[in-house]
Motif scaffolding. Structure first.
Motif, PDB file in Angstrom:
ATOM      1  N   ILE A 268     -12.990  -2.782  20.551  1.00 36.68           N
ATOM      2  CA  ILE A 268     -13.369  -2.672  19.137  1.00 36.68           C
ATOM      3  C   ILE A 268     -13.765  -1.226  18.887  1.00 36.68           C
ATOM      4  CG2 ILE A 268     -14.902  -3.495  17.315  1.00 36.68           C
ATOM      5  CD1 ILE A 268     -15.341  -6.029  18.963  1.00 36.68           C
ATOM      6  N   CYS A 269     -13.076  -0.553  17.959  1.00 35.46           N
ATOM      7  CA  CYS A 269     -13.348   0.861  17.660  1.00 35.46           C
ATOM      8  C   CYS A 269     -13.835   1.007  16.224  1.00 35.46           C
ATOM      9  CB  CYS A 269     -12.099   1.714  17.876  1.00 35.46           C
ATOM     10  SG  CYS A 269     -11.634   1.884  19.621  1.00 35.46           S
ATOM     11  N   VAL A 270     -14.939   1.714  16.057  1.00 37.94           N
ATOM     12  CA  VAL A 270     -15.549   1.948  14.749  1.00 37.94           C
ATOM     13  C   VAL A 270     -15.149   3.333  14.249  1.00 37.94           C
ATOM     14  CG1 VAL A 270     -17.726   2.120  13.490  1.00 37.94           C
ATOM     15  CG2 VAL A 270     -17.485   0.453  15.351  1.00 37.94           C
ATOM     16  N   VAL A 271     -14.757   3.428  12.965  1.00 38.41           N
ATOM     17  CA  VAL A 271     -14.343   4.698  12.374  1.00 38.41           C
ATOM     18  C   VAL A 271     -14.914   4.818  10.966  1.00 38.41           C
ATOM     19  CG1 VAL A 271     -12.186   4.766  13.682  1.00 38.41           C
ATOM     20  CG2 VAL A 271     -12.208   3.753  11.408  1.00 38.41           C
TER      21      VAL A 271
ATOM     22  N   PRO B 166     -13.442  12.837  12.575  1.00 39.25           N
ATOM     23  CA  PRO B 166     -12.506  11.738  12.869  1.00 39.25           C
ATOM     24  C   PRO B 166     -12.797  11.025  14.184  1.00 39.25           C
ATOM     25  CG  PRO B 166     -11.553  13.802  13.573  1.00 39.25           C
ATOM     26  CD  PRO B 166     -12.933  14.139  13.047  1.00 39.25           C
ATOM     27  N   GLN B 167     -14.036  11.050  14.600  1.00 38.72           N
ATOM     28  CA  GLN B 167     -14.437  10.420  15.856  1.00 38.72           C
ATOM     29  C   GLN B 167     -14.284   8.897  15.783  1.00 38.72           C
ATOM     30  OE1 GLN B 167     -18.724  10.260  16.528  1.00 38.72           O
ATOM     31  NE2 GLN B 167     -18.430  11.199  18.535  1.00 38.72           N
ATOM     32  N   ARG B 168     -14.120   8.292  16.972  1.00 36.76           N
ATOM     33  CA  ARG B 168     -14.132   6.828  17.075  1.00 36.76           C
ATOM     34  C   ARG B 168     -15.192   6.424  18.101  1.00 36.76           C
ATOM     35  NH1 ARG B 168      -8.402   4.417  18.426  1.00 36.76           N
ATOM     36  NH2 ARG B 168      -8.648   5.851  20.182  1.00 36.76           N
TER      37      ARG B 168
ATOM     38  N   VAL C 124     -12.235  16.557  17.812  1.00 34.17           N
ATOM     39  CA  VAL C 124     -13.417  15.839  18.271  1.00 34.17           C
ATOM     40  C   VAL C 124     -13.013  14.902  19.397  1.00 34.17           C
ATOM     41  CG1 VAL C 124     -15.251  14.238  17.616  1.00 34.17           C
ATOM     42  CG2 VAL C 124     -14.471  15.984  15.992  1.00 34.17           C
ATOM     43  N   VAL C 125     -13.727  14.966  20.497  1.00 39.46           N
ATOM     44  CA  VAL C 125     -13.458  14.081  21.625  1.00 39.46           C
ATOM     45  C   VAL C 125     -14.293  12.812  21.459  1.00 39.46           C
ATOM     46  CG1 VAL C 125     -13.568  13.802  24.130  1.00 39.46           C
ATOM     47  CG2 VAL C 125     -12.955  16.025  23.127  1.00 39.46           C
TER      48      VAL C 125
ATOM     49  N   ALA D  61       0.838  -1.202   0.000  1.00 35.61           N
ATOM     50  CA  ALA D  61       0.000   0.000   0.000  1.00 35.61           C
ATOM     51  C   ALA D  61       0.870   1.249   0.000  1.00 35.61           C
ATOM     52  CB  ALA D  61      -0.916   0.006   1.217  1.00 35.61           C
ATOM     53  N   ARG D  62       0.548   2.188  -0.882  1.00 33.76           N
ATOM     54  CA  ARG D  62       1.266   3.475  -0.929  1.00 33.76           C
ATOM     55  C   ARG D  62       0.537   4.555  -0.156  1.00 33.76           C
ATOM     56  NH1 ARG D  62       4.362  -0.432  -3.030  1.00 33.76           N
ATOM     57  NH2 ARG D  62       6.160   0.401  -4.148  1.00 33.76           N
ATOM     58  N   THR D  63      -0.555   4.213   0.503  1.00 28.63           N
ATOM     59  CA  THR D  63      -1.250   5.136   1.402  1.00 28.63           C
ATOM     60  C   THR D  63      -1.526   4.411   2.715  1.00 28.63           C
ATOM     61  OG1 THR D  63      -3.448   4.508   0.601  1.00 28.63           O
ATOM     62  CG2 THR D  63      -2.359   6.341  -0.510  1.00 28.63           C
ATOM     63  N   TRP D  64      -1.579   5.168   3.780  1.00 25.91           N
ATOM     64  CA  TRP D  64      -1.848   4.598   5.111  1.00 25.91           C
ATOM     65  C   TRP D  64      -2.523   5.648   5.963  1.00 25.91           C
ATOM     66  CZ3 TRP D  64      -0.549   6.269   9.944  1.00 25.91           C
ATOM     67  CH2 TRP D  64      -0.724   5.364  11.001  1.00 25.91           C
ATOM     68  N   GLN D  65      -3.463   5.218   6.803  1.00 25.81           N
ATOM     69  CA  GLN D  65      -4.027   6.134   7.783  1.00 25.81           C
ATOM     70  C   GLN D  65      -4.515   5.339   8.983  1.00 25.81           C
ATOM     71  OE1 GLN D  65      -7.391   8.334   6.209  1.00 25.81           O
ATOM     72  NE2 GLN D  65      -8.831   6.882   7.102  1.00 25.81           N
ATOM     73  N   ASP D  66      -4.358   5.926  10.165  1.00 27.88           N
ATOM     74  CA  ASP D  66      -4.859   5.309  11.391  1.00 27.88           C
ATOM     75  C   ASP D  66      -4.662   6.305  12.530  1.00 27.88           C
ATOM     76  OD1 ASP D  66      -6.006   3.505  13.091  1.00 27.88           O
ATOM     77  OD2 ASP D  66      -4.618   1.860  12.657  1.00 27.88           O
ATOM     78  N   HIS D  67      -5.306   6.040  13.649  1.00 27.03           N
ATOM     79  CA  HIS D  67      -5.116   6.848  14.845  1.00 27.03           C
ATOM     80  C   HIS D  67      -3.832   6.406  15.535  1.00 27.03           C
ATOM     81  CE1 HIS D  67      -9.095   8.818  14.800  1.00 27.03           C
ATOM     82  NE2 HIS D  67      -9.485   7.705  14.201  1.00 27.03           N
ATOM     83  N   LEU D  68      -3.025   7.348  15.952  1.00 23.68           N
ATOM     84  CA  LEU D  68      -1.724   7.042  16.528  1.00 23.68           C
ATOM     85  C   LEU D  68      -1.868   6.506  17.949  1.00 23.68           C
ATOM     86  CD1 LEU D  68       0.191  10.157  15.179  1.00 23.68           C
ATOM     87  CD2 LEU D  68       0.229   7.817  14.276  1.00 23.68           C
ATOM     88  N   PRO D  69      -1.042   5.519  18.306  1.00 24.44           N
ATOM     89  CA  PRO D  69      -1.226   4.839  19.600  1.00 24.44           C
ATOM     90  C   PRO D  69      -0.707   5.617  20.806  1.00 24.44           C
ATOM     91  CG  PRO D  69       0.592   3.855  18.390  1.00 24.44           C
ATOM     92  CD  PRO D  69      -0.041   4.847  17.462  1.00 24.44           C
ATOM     93  N   VAL D  70       0.346   6.448  20.633  1.00 29.23           N
ATOM     94  CA  VAL D  70       0.943   7.147  21.784  1.00 29.23           C
ATOM     95  C   VAL D  70       1.332   8.566  21.385  1.00 29.23           C
ATOM     96  CG1 VAL D  70       1.876   5.019  22.796  1.00 29.23           C
ATOM     97  CG2 VAL D  70       3.288   6.358  21.216  1.00 29.23           C
ATOM     98  N   THR D  71       1.559   9.388  22.389  1.00 26.02           N
ATOM     99  CA  THR D  71       2.087  10.735  22.157  1.00 26.02           C
ATOM    100  C   THR D  71       3.611  10.655  22.088  1.00 26.02           C
ATOM    101  OG1 THR D  71       0.232  11.790  23.289  1.00 26.02           O
ATOM    102  CG2 THR D  71       2.273  13.066  23.091  1.00 26.02           C
ATOM    103  N   GLY D  72       4.189  11.214  21.029  1.00 21.52           N
ATOM    104  CA  GLY D  72       5.644  11.154  20.875  1.00 21.52           C
ATOM    105  C   GLY D  72       6.057  11.308  19.435  1.00 21.52           C
ATOM    106  N   ASP D  73       7.313  10.971  19.155  1.00 19.80           N
ATOM    107  CA  ASP D  73       7.863  11.107  17.808  1.00 19.80           C
ATOM    108  C   ASP D  73       7.622   9.842  16.990  1.00 19.80           C
ATOM    109  OD1 ASP D  73       8.775  13.694  17.851  1.00 19.80           O
ATOM    110  OD2 ASP D  73      10.791  13.168  18.546  1.00 19.80           O
ATOM    111  N   TYR D  74       7.411  10.067  15.684  1.00 25.73           N
ATOM    112  CA  TYR D  74       7.237   8.989  14.721  1.00 25.73           C
ATOM    113  C   TYR D  74       8.210   9.206  13.561  1.00 25.73           C
ATOM    114  CZ  TYR D  74       3.012   7.693  17.224  1.00 25.73           C
ATOM    115  OH  TYR D  74       2.138   7.289  18.198  1.00 25.73           O
ATOM    116  N   VAL D  75       8.760   8.099  13.044  1.00 27.25           N
ATOM    117  CA  VAL D  75       9.707   8.153  11.929  1.00 27.25           C
ATOM    118  C   VAL D  75       9.052   7.547  10.693  1.00 27.25           C
ATOM    119  CG1 VAL D  75      11.898   7.286  11.032  1.00 27.25           C
ATOM    120  CG2 VAL D  75      11.757   8.108  13.376  1.00 27.25           C
ATOM    121  N   ILE D  76       9.191   8.246   9.563  1.00 27.30           N
ATOM    122  CA  ILE D  76       8.721   7.753   8.267  1.00 27.30           C
ATOM    123  C   ILE D  76       9.941   7.653   7.354  1.00 27.30           C
ATOM    124  CG2 ILE D  76       7.222   8.190   6.281  1.00 27.30           C
ATOM    125  CD1 ILE D  76       5.488   9.913   8.175  1.00 27.30           C
ATOM    126  N   CYS D  77      10.240   6.455   6.868  1.00 33.32           N
ATOM    127  CA  CYS D  77      11.413   6.228   6.010  1.00 33.32           C
ATOM    128  C   CYS D  77      10.974   5.816   4.610  1.00 33.32           C
ATOM    129  CB  CYS D  77      12.315   5.149   6.600  1.00 33.32           C
ATOM    130  SG  CYS D  77      13.162   5.650   8.108  1.00 33.32           S
TER     131      CYS D  77
END
Length: 427
Positions: free
Chosen positions: A406-409, A346-348, A320-321, A283-299
């Motif tokens: 189980i989270c619905v989006v 973008p609610q869950r 949105v909460v 897949a050349r596209t990706w999306q999801d809710h991030l699991p933690v607060t912090g830095d992420y690396v994309i290579c």
């Protein structure tokens, strides 16, 4: 016909190898370095994913068994009630022996020759390091022989081959994702054919990877577009900070789709240090809710040569909460529940329910236009189904006695949904 054959052939073989290795029927990593050591790969059952148009009768014919046997293996009481995406246990054939490959002292490649006769699958196993590049090439009269490459560790790429049989390329260069053993298996669609297999693994580069480039969005912005060039085996990496539950979207474009990307959290405790999105995912596209607060690396990487790319990163604000998580309770004596609601991007909408180790969970969602999807995560943070998995149904054995969320989006707008969840004992 030939393409369909390879699709069916590879599906059965891949699922068989996955079950073999998951159930520890064979431990290839224990094979010693003696020349051409072998280890029997045998198993009594495999897994088959139900396809559109399948019936228990047609599946029984495919695996040379009976409808009653399939019903007994899977605890099915009504032979007419199976659904697309359902995983069924099926009788599995005996798999050929795997031969341990040894490179000559100081060499970076080895040439193997042999004969393969349908439906045999001669297999080879060899060890390599994460980040090494393995090139596999096969030649045979009429190009009849082909090969697949798969990590022995079935947690790598969810057990899916890194190079499939239905991929008609007779040469493949693969950036190996983990340290460990890899299987290379040969097949032919008909008859018998001689083959020559060349495996090349150059030493792992000692050149340090460039430091990640810090990404900064414009003031008030939520996205950035990054352009550049990447040359194999180099990777170009970017780093950015984000908050837990923010929705990140990453997409890449390049000539002939050669460039791809991985995404991982800097914190090695997240997802066990495994990338959230791997390079071997096509897949050349990706999306999801991030699991933690912090830095992420994309290579960014390419399997060969040099390619120009454009990488777009979008991080949605936490505008949105999400509503409180709802505890699911089955009716007295019941094993299932039907949940309905509306979800707005973008609610869950999340539900939690408890289950025991080795019980079987089945979940399926329906919505107009299939807009709603869902994820399943265990209480210890292991994702069982991600939103990036486009299937609207899931079934599997649960890894422990604990709560499961189980989270619905939905990717945009607002949509109503019906979520069916069932928990049964494994048979």
């Amino acid at each position: 016909m030939k393409k369909q054959f390879w699709l069916n052939f590879t599906l059965v073989f891949t699922l068989l190898c996955s079950l073999l290795l998951t159930n520890n029927i064979v431990n290839l990593s224990s094979v010693q370095a003696a020349p051409l050591a072998t280890s029997a790969l045998q198993v009594s059952t495999g897994l088959y994913v139900v396809q559109r148009g399948d019936t228990l009768y047609s599946i029984a014919r495919r695996f040379a068994t009976t409808v009653q046997t399939l019903m007994d293996l899977n605890g099915i009481s009504n032979a007419n009630r199976i659904y697309v995406g359902q995983q069924l246990r099926v009788p599995a054939p005996v798999t050929p022996n795997a031969t341990r490959v040894q490179f000559p002292a100081g060499a970076t490649s080895v040439t193997l020759t042999g004969n393969v006769t349908f439906p045999q699958r001669p297999c080879y196993v060899l060890s390599a390091l994460a980040g090494q590049s393995m090139t596999v090439a096969i030649s045979s009269p009429g190009n009849k022989a082909n090969f697949l490459v798969q990590a022995v560790d079935t947690s790598v790429n969810s057990g899916v081959p890194l190079k499939r049989l239905e991929n008609e390329d007779r040469t493949a260069t693969i950036a190996l994702p983990v340290n460990g053993d890899y299987l290379i298996c040969i097949a032919t669609p008909t008859g018998a054919v001689a083959y020559k297999l060349v495996i090349t693994i150059p030493p792992k580069s000692t050149t340090p990877e460039p430091a990640p480039i810090r990404v900064k969005f414009p003031a008030g912005g939520t996205s950035a577009t990054l352009t550049g060039a990447v040359t194999f085996p180099q990777r170009v990496c970017y780093i950015l900070g984000a908050q837990a539950t923010q929705l990140m979207q990453v997409s890449i474009t390049s000539t002939a789709n050669k460039a791809n990307f991985l995404l991982r959290a800097v914190d090695p405790a997240v997802n066990g240090g495994v990338p959230i999105k791997r390079l071997e995912s096509e897949a050349r596209t990706w999306q999801d809710h991030l699991p933690v607060t912090g830095d992420y690396v994309i290579c960014v990487a390419t399997p060969s040569g040099t390619v120009n790319y454009s990488l777009r990163i979008v991080v949605q604000p936490l505008a949105v909460v999400d509503p409180p998580v709802q505890r699911v309770k089955f009716s007295a004596g019941g094993t299932s529940a039907t949940l309905t609601g509306h979800v707005t991007f973008p609610q869950r909408i999340c539900y939690v329910l408890g289950a025991a180790n080795q019980q079987v969970m089945q979940a399926q969602i329906n919505s107009p236009g299939n807009q709603a999807n869902f994820s399943i995560t265990s209480a210890d943070g292991i994702p069982l189904k991600r939103v990036v998995n486009e299937s609207r149904s899931w079934q599997g054995r649960l890894p422990g006695t604990q709560d499961y969320t189980i989270c619905v989006v939905t990717p945009s707008g607002s949509v109503g949904y019906t979520l069916n969840v069932a928990i049964t004992n494994y048979r």
